[in-house]
Motif scaffolding. Structure first.
Motif, PDB file in Angstrom:
ATOM      1  N   PRO A 151     -48.390  29.685 -84.327  1.00 45.15           N
ATOM      2  CA  PRO A 151     -47.374  29.938 -84.237  1.00 45.15           C
ATOM      3  C   PRO A 151     -46.455  30.041 -85.056  1.00 45.15           C
ATOM      4  CG  PRO A 151     -48.276  27.495 -83.659  1.00 45.15           C
ATOM      5  CD  PRO A 151     -49.056  28.211 -84.304  1.00 45.15           C
ATOM      6  N   ASP A 152     -46.301  30.086 -86.251  1.00 43.02           N
ATOM      7  CA  ASP A 152     -46.000  30.439 -88.231  1.00 43.02           C
ATOM      8  C   ASP A 152     -46.184  31.748 -87.683  1.00 43.02           C
ATOM      9  OD1 ASP A 152     -44.456  27.732 -88.495  1.00 43.02           O
ATOM     10  OD2 ASP A 152     -45.859  27.461 -89.376  1.00 43.02           O
ATOM     11  N   TRP A 153     -47.682  32.158 -87.887  1.00 45.44           N
ATOM     12  CA  TRP A 153     -47.428  33.507 -87.788  1.00 45.44           C
ATOM     13  C   TRP A 153     -47.292  34.660 -86.995  1.00 45.44           C
ATOM     14  CZ3 TRP A 153     -50.538  36.405 -83.957  1.00 45.44           C
ATOM     15  CH2 TRP A 153     -51.135  37.197 -84.323  1.00 45.44           C
ATOM     16  N   VAL A 154     -47.246  33.462 -85.425  1.00 46.38           N
ATOM     17  CA  VAL A 154     -46.809  35.020 -84.821  1.00 46.38           C
ATOM     18  C   VAL A 154     -44.832  34.996 -84.398  1.00 46.38           C
ATOM     19  CG1 VAL A 154     -46.673  32.893 -82.845  1.00 46.38           C
ATOM     20  CG2 VAL A 154     -47.296  35.241 -81.989  1.00 46.38           C
ATOM     21  N   SER A 155     -43.974  34.041 -85.203  1.00 47.86           N
ATOM     22  CA  SER A 155     -42.314  33.962 -85.161  1.00 47.86           C
ATOM     23  C   SER A 155     -42.467  34.281 -86.480  1.00 47.86           C
ATOM     24  CB  SER A 155     -42.095  32.616 -84.755  1.00 47.86           C
ATOM     25  OG  SER A 155     -42.490  31.482 -85.202  1.00 47.86           O
ATOM     26  N   GLY A 156     -43.161  35.019 -87.192  1.00 49.37           N
ATOM     27  CA  GLY A 156     -42.230  35.654 -88.320  1.00 49.37           C
ATOM     28  C   GLY A 156     -41.478  37.208 -88.145  1.00 49.37           C
ATOM     29  N   TYR A 157     -40.945  37.557 -88.955  1.00 50.46           N
ATOM     30  CA  TYR A 157     -40.268  38.659 -88.892  1.00 50.46           C
ATOM     31  C   TYR A 157     -40.996  39.658 -90.132  1.00 50.46           C
ATOM     32  CZ  TYR A 157     -36.101  37.324 -86.092  1.00 50.46           C
ATOM     33  OH  TYR A 157     -35.382  36.648 -84.970  1.00 50.46           O
ATOM     34  N   TYR A 158     -41.397  40.474 -90.112  1.00 53.08           N
ATOM     35  CA  TYR A 158     -41.708  41.735 -90.454  1.00 53.08           C
ATOM     36  C   TYR A 158     -41.480  42.689 -90.546  1.00 53.08           C
ATOM     37  CZ  TYR A 158     -45.286  37.998 -89.673  1.00 53.08           C
ATOM     38  OH  TYR A 158     -46.439  37.008 -89.702  1.00 53.08           O
TER      39      TYR A 158
END
Length: 379
Positions: free
Chosen positions: A203-210
């Protein structure tokens, strides 16, 4: 939440439904969630549906909360190394979704497509189908299986189906080989993590801003694209660009996340041979033999994880270099400044965008998502 049967074995979908809009020509948007998440991930859109004369129906896929779990034999097919059994498993998921849409039409009296009332409108009524992230693997299978229906079912759906939205598709949704961890990191492909650890970090990986470097997209060569990817989210981000799932309440988290399904069944979808997904893409998109007038729109988010940017690039490169003359037209929309969750972060403008993609004659190429109102360019 209501239930609907989706096969002859009594399997059911659980779904959320905003109900009919107050008109006889409302448009229905069927929403298919991504891995780990479930129908409630779309709930912030619901309050905006009526303003757009739309009905939203968000489905929990099989094995997600309230819907029928997979049987032992279904899990065996999905997890098999036999491509024929994998094909049968993915085909079954597409047929379940088709069965659900037919059930909606016949049980709920969904209005069929109606003519445009103005020069900038594609008319009312009908059904649009949206897959978000992993959900694209299901929606593409759905469209690809249409030829297996009876002529009556094909005709019924033909009077209703109007738009397919490929919304920030997940890795390999179109059948490309898996990227290496060095090329594009995905914890689901990280062999050093246990299934439980993957479930925890996903969940944390998929919801960041890159902050990727995407100048020239999609004409970049693959090595140029990979070189421009940011592996990690923005460091010390402003509050509105911290990971989406860090900014939700525990009640919201419990409502939108179904994390245990990742280790139980979802990881098998990551191991399915790419040929299975490529064949679905070929049948669904590279031919107009069934429902030739469906509009197809690829929506990609330019601050999402690299693993969603990569399949968007791959499909657009196919369109540029190797698309059949009788293939479906693929419209592309870049959401500038959006991570993988614009429907949660910016629900009002995302709902407006979906309305435009479904019913407007004009499709924007770029949409700026960080302001107060959507700003379209290159109309």
């Amino acid at each position: 939440m209501p239930l609907a049967s989706v096969d002859q074995h009594g399997s059911q979908y659980c779904f959320e439904d905003t109900g009919p809009a107050q008109s006889s020509d409302y448009t229905t948007l069927v929403l298919v969630h991504g891995a780990c998440f479930q129908a409630a991930i779309f709930e912030r859109l619901f309050v905006h549906a009526a303003a757009h004369n739309m009905r939203l129906v968000a489905v929990n896929m099989r094995d997600y909360r309230g819907s029928t779990p997979y049987s032992a034999s279904e899990l065996a097919d999905l997890s098999s190394a036999d491509v024929a059994r994998q094909t049968a498993a993915i085909r079954a998921r597409g047929l379940e979704l088709l069965t659900f849409i037919l059930w909606l039409i016949r049980t709920e009296g969904i209005p069929p497509l109606s003519p445009a009332s103005s020069g900038n409108s594609k008319g009312g009524g009908g059904i649009a189908l949206l897959g978000w992230s992993w959900g694209n693997k299901i929606t593409l299978s759905c469209v690809a299986q249409a030829s297996h229906l009876s002529p009556d079912d094909v005709e019924t759906l033909g009077r209703h189906m109007r738009t397919l939205i490929l919304f920030d598709p997940s890795p390999r949704a179109f059948g490309a080989p898996a990227s290496s961890l060095e090329e594009s990191y995905n914890p689901l492909n990280d062999a050093s993590l246990s299934p439980e650890a993957k479930q925890r970090v996903f969940p944390d990986w998929v919801s960041g801003y890159y902050s990727h470097s995407l100048d020239g997209f999609p004409s970049l060569h693959r090595d140029e694209l990979l070189a421009g990817f940011a592996r990690d989210p923005i460091a010390n981000p402003p509050p509105h660009q911290s990971a989406t799932l860090h900014r939700i309440s525990s009640d919201e988290f419990a409502r939108i996340i179904n994390a245990d399904v990742v280790a139980r069944s979802h990881l098998f979808y990551e191991l399915v041979d790419g040929k299975v997904y490529a064949d679905n893409t070929r049948v669904a998109l590279r031919s107009t033999s069934i429902w030739p007038n469906i509009r197809v729109v690829l929506v990609w988010c330019d601050m999402s994880v690299s693993e969603t940017v990569l399949p968007a690039w791959g499909l657009l490169r196919q369109v540029q270099e190797d698309w059949p003359t009788n293939g479906r037209a693929i419209h592309s929309v870049r959401l500038k400044g959006a991570n993988h969750f614009p429907h949660w972060e910016r629900p009002k403008r995302t709902m407006q965008l979906f309305d435009d993609l479904i019913r407007s004659q004009r499709i924007p190429e770029d949409v700026e998502m960080q302001g107060t109102e959507p700003v379209y360019s290159k109309l």
